[in-house]
Write an enzyme that holds these catalytic residues in place. Structure first.
Site, PDB file in Angstrom:
ATOM      1  CE  LYS A 130     -22.316 -70.721  73.830  1.00 17.38           C
ATOM      2  NZ  LYS A 130     -21.815 -72.059  73.447  1.00 17.38           N
ATOM      3  CG  ASP A 160      -8.485 -60.325  71.919  1.00 15.37           C
ATOM      4  OD1 ASP A 160      -7.502 -59.922  71.272  1.00 15.37           O
ATOM      5  OD2 ASP A 160      -8.422 -60.688  73.107  1.00 15.37           O
ATOM      6  CE1 TYR A 210     -12.000 -57.672  74.364  1.00 10.26           C
ATOM      7  CE2 TYR A 210     -10.355 -55.933  74.520  1.00 10.26           C
ATOM      8  CZ  TYR A 210     -10.680 -57.243  74.266  1.00 10.26           C
ATOM      9  OH  TYR A 210      -9.698 -58.128  73.922  1.00 10.26           O
ATOM     10  CG  ASP A 212     -19.490 -73.633  71.276  1.00 12.42           C
ATOM     11  OD1 ASP A 212     -20.013 -73.040  70.315  1.00 12.42           O
ATOM     12  OD2 ASP A 212     -20.138 -74.364  72.057  1.00 12.42           O
ATOM     13  CG  ASP A 264      -3.990 -63.903  70.008  1.00 13.14           C
ATOM     14  OD1 ASP A 264      -4.134 -62.837  69.363  1.00 13.14           O
ATOM     15  OD2 ASP A 264      -3.267 -63.985  71.015  1.00 13.14           O
TER      16      ASP A 264
HETATM   17  C1  IPM Z   1      -5.260 -56.960  70.504  1.00 15.83           C
HETATM   18  C2  IPM Z   1      -4.765 -56.928  71.935  1.00 15.83           C
HETATM   19  C3  IPM Z   1      -5.538 -55.863  72.700  1.00 15.83           C
HETATM   20  C4  IPM Z   1      -6.994 -56.291  72.732  1.00 15.83           C
HETATM   21  C5  IPM Z   1      -5.028 -55.549  74.102  1.00 15.83           C
HETATM   22  C6  IPM Z   1      -3.568 -55.237  74.139  1.00 15.83           C
HETATM   23  C7  IPM Z   1      -5.818 -54.418  74.711  1.00 15.83           C
HETATM   24  O1  IPM Z   1      -4.857 -58.175  72.535  1.00 15.83           O
HETATM   25  O2  IPM Z   1      -5.227 -55.916  69.835  1.00 15.83           O
HETATM   26  O3  IPM Z   1      -5.685 -58.021  70.054  1.00 15.83           O
HETATM   27  O4  IPM Z   1      -7.385 -57.111  73.586  1.00 15.83           O
HETATM   28  O5  IPM Z   1      -7.759 -55.802  71.894  1.00 15.83           O
HETATM   29 MN    MN Z   2      -5.468 -59.760  71.157  1.00 18.46          MN
END
Ligand code: IPM
Ligand code: MN
Length: 369
Positions: free
Chosen positions: A189, A246, A142, A222, A250
């Site tokens: 990894k 990240d 990042y 993975d 999700d």
């Molecule tokens: C999160 C989001 C952020 C990230 C974005 C909006 C910058 O996806 O907080 O997970 O990638 O960290």
């Molecule tokens: Mn995110």
């Protein structure tokens, strides 16, 4: 208790869900006699639309002066569509994380019995999942050097980690393991990446010297992505880098059934802390009063934990558990009875200040819109 909270609603559904979180904070103030001073600031596209930087100076200053920061969401399709844009709403959140030096992002993942059927996964796989992701937040891909050539033929994103950046997040993750089931899984990894090997040697060293009582194991990213779906109960604390965390968080939301239910807290060395739902700005739902405010409300619970207000934290959890148990929820929760974002905020805010033995009666009279 007296605290100043910087509130950054941001973009898309951010303002709607943060509005509900504010109602919760006000109820807590009333019930427990606290003084929470809320100060609102612009972040992301909300700031850019006013011809400001995605992280305006005033916002940064407000956050540095506050005891805690509450963020809604950032992101706007207007900027996503322009691949040549050099300034993006997301930059606001990234610089804020970096400038507050909040290097550790904690994302708890707990499945709710009542919502098992919401997940596309089989019930026996997601029963009693209780894991926490520790995501490094201010380094890695990042924040590495970025470059591209004029002709659009190549691009570069560097992944850099210093040992010190790994040590600080690892210590917090080990500390948390000690309060939990004493198992930490490092996801990297290391078979391919130099940074992955640095993570591994560093984390092994910390475990040996400081946390010999914690069981440490390793997974490549993975395989971890697969294991998280196949058998999520094997995990207690997952420690990983910025990008992997990240992605995994999700993915983990599928276990709980909706990303609208997941809060997060980000911490650094001092008292600075930031709380935000893990979901994005969900522009398609903005202004429709259908977004799920529970991730933001649960982020307030994490804030109360940070303030060491455990009764307040527990009470928010009881209210959210009650609402879910009663089959109330927003659209994403496929509930027995649908309730709007604002009505759900109102209902939880009213539960918070009422005696528990009246909740059943209140449920019967709940206003849905
Ligand atoms: C999160 C989001 C952020 C990230 C974005 C909006 C910058 O996806 O907080 O997970 O990638 O960290
Ligand atoms: Mn995110």
């Amino acid at each position: 208790m007296k605290k100043t909270i910087a509130v950054l609603p941001g973009d898309g559904i951010g303002p709607e869900v943060i509005q509900q979180a504010i109602k919760i904070i006000k109820s807590l103030e009333q019930k427990f006699d606290h003084q929470f001073e809320l100060k609102e600031y612009l972040l992301g596209a909300a700031a850019m639309n006013q011809n400001l930087e995605p992280l305006p100076d005033e916002t940064l200053k407000g956050c540095l002066d506050a005891d805690a920061v509450l963020v809604g969401a950032v992101g706007d399709p207007k900027y996503d569509r322009n691949l040549n844009a050099t300034v993006r709403p997301e930059h606001g959140l990234l610089s804020l994380r970096r400038k507050l030096e909040i290097h550790t992002n904690v994302r708890p993942i707990k499945s709710y019995r009542k919502l098992y059927s919401l997940s596309p996964l089989k019930e026996e796989q997601i029963q009693n999942v209780d894991l926490t992701i520790f995501r490094e937040l201010t380094g890695g891909l990042y924040f590495g050097k970025k470059q591209k050539d004029e002709l659009g033929m190549w691009a570069l994103d560097e992944c850099f980690y210093h040992k010190d950046e790994i040590v600080r997040v690892a210590r917090l993750a080990f500390d948390e393991s000690r309060q939990r089931r004493k198992k930490l899984t490092l996801v990297d990894k290391a078979n391919i990446l130099e940074t992955g090997r640095l993570w591994r040697t560093t984390v092994i060293e910390i475990q040996k010297n400081e946390f010999p009582d914690i069981e440490l194991d390793f997974l490549f990213i993975d395989n971890a992505a697969m294991q998280l779906i196949l058998n999520p109960r094997q995990f207690d604390v997952i420690l990983t880098s910025n990008l992997f965390g990240d992605i995994l968080s999700d993915e983990a939301s599928v276990i709980v059934g909706s990303i609208g239910l997941l809060p997060s807290g980000s911490y650094g060395e001092g008292d600075k802390a930031l709380f935000e739902p893990i979901h994005g700005s969900y522009p398609q739902a903005a202004g429709r009063n259908i977004a799920n405010p529970l991730a933001s409300i649960l982020s307030v619970a994490m804030m109360m934990e940070h303030f060491e207000l455990h009764q307040e934290e527990d009470l928010i959890h009881s209210c959210v558990d009650f609402v879910i148990q009663e089959g109330l929820g927003t659209m994403d929760m496929a509930p027995r009875q649908m309730i709007s974002c604002s009505a759900l905020g109102n209902f939880i805010a009213s539960l918070l200040v009422a005696p528990k033995n009246t909740w059943g009666e209140m449920r019967k009279n709940v206003v849905l819109h």
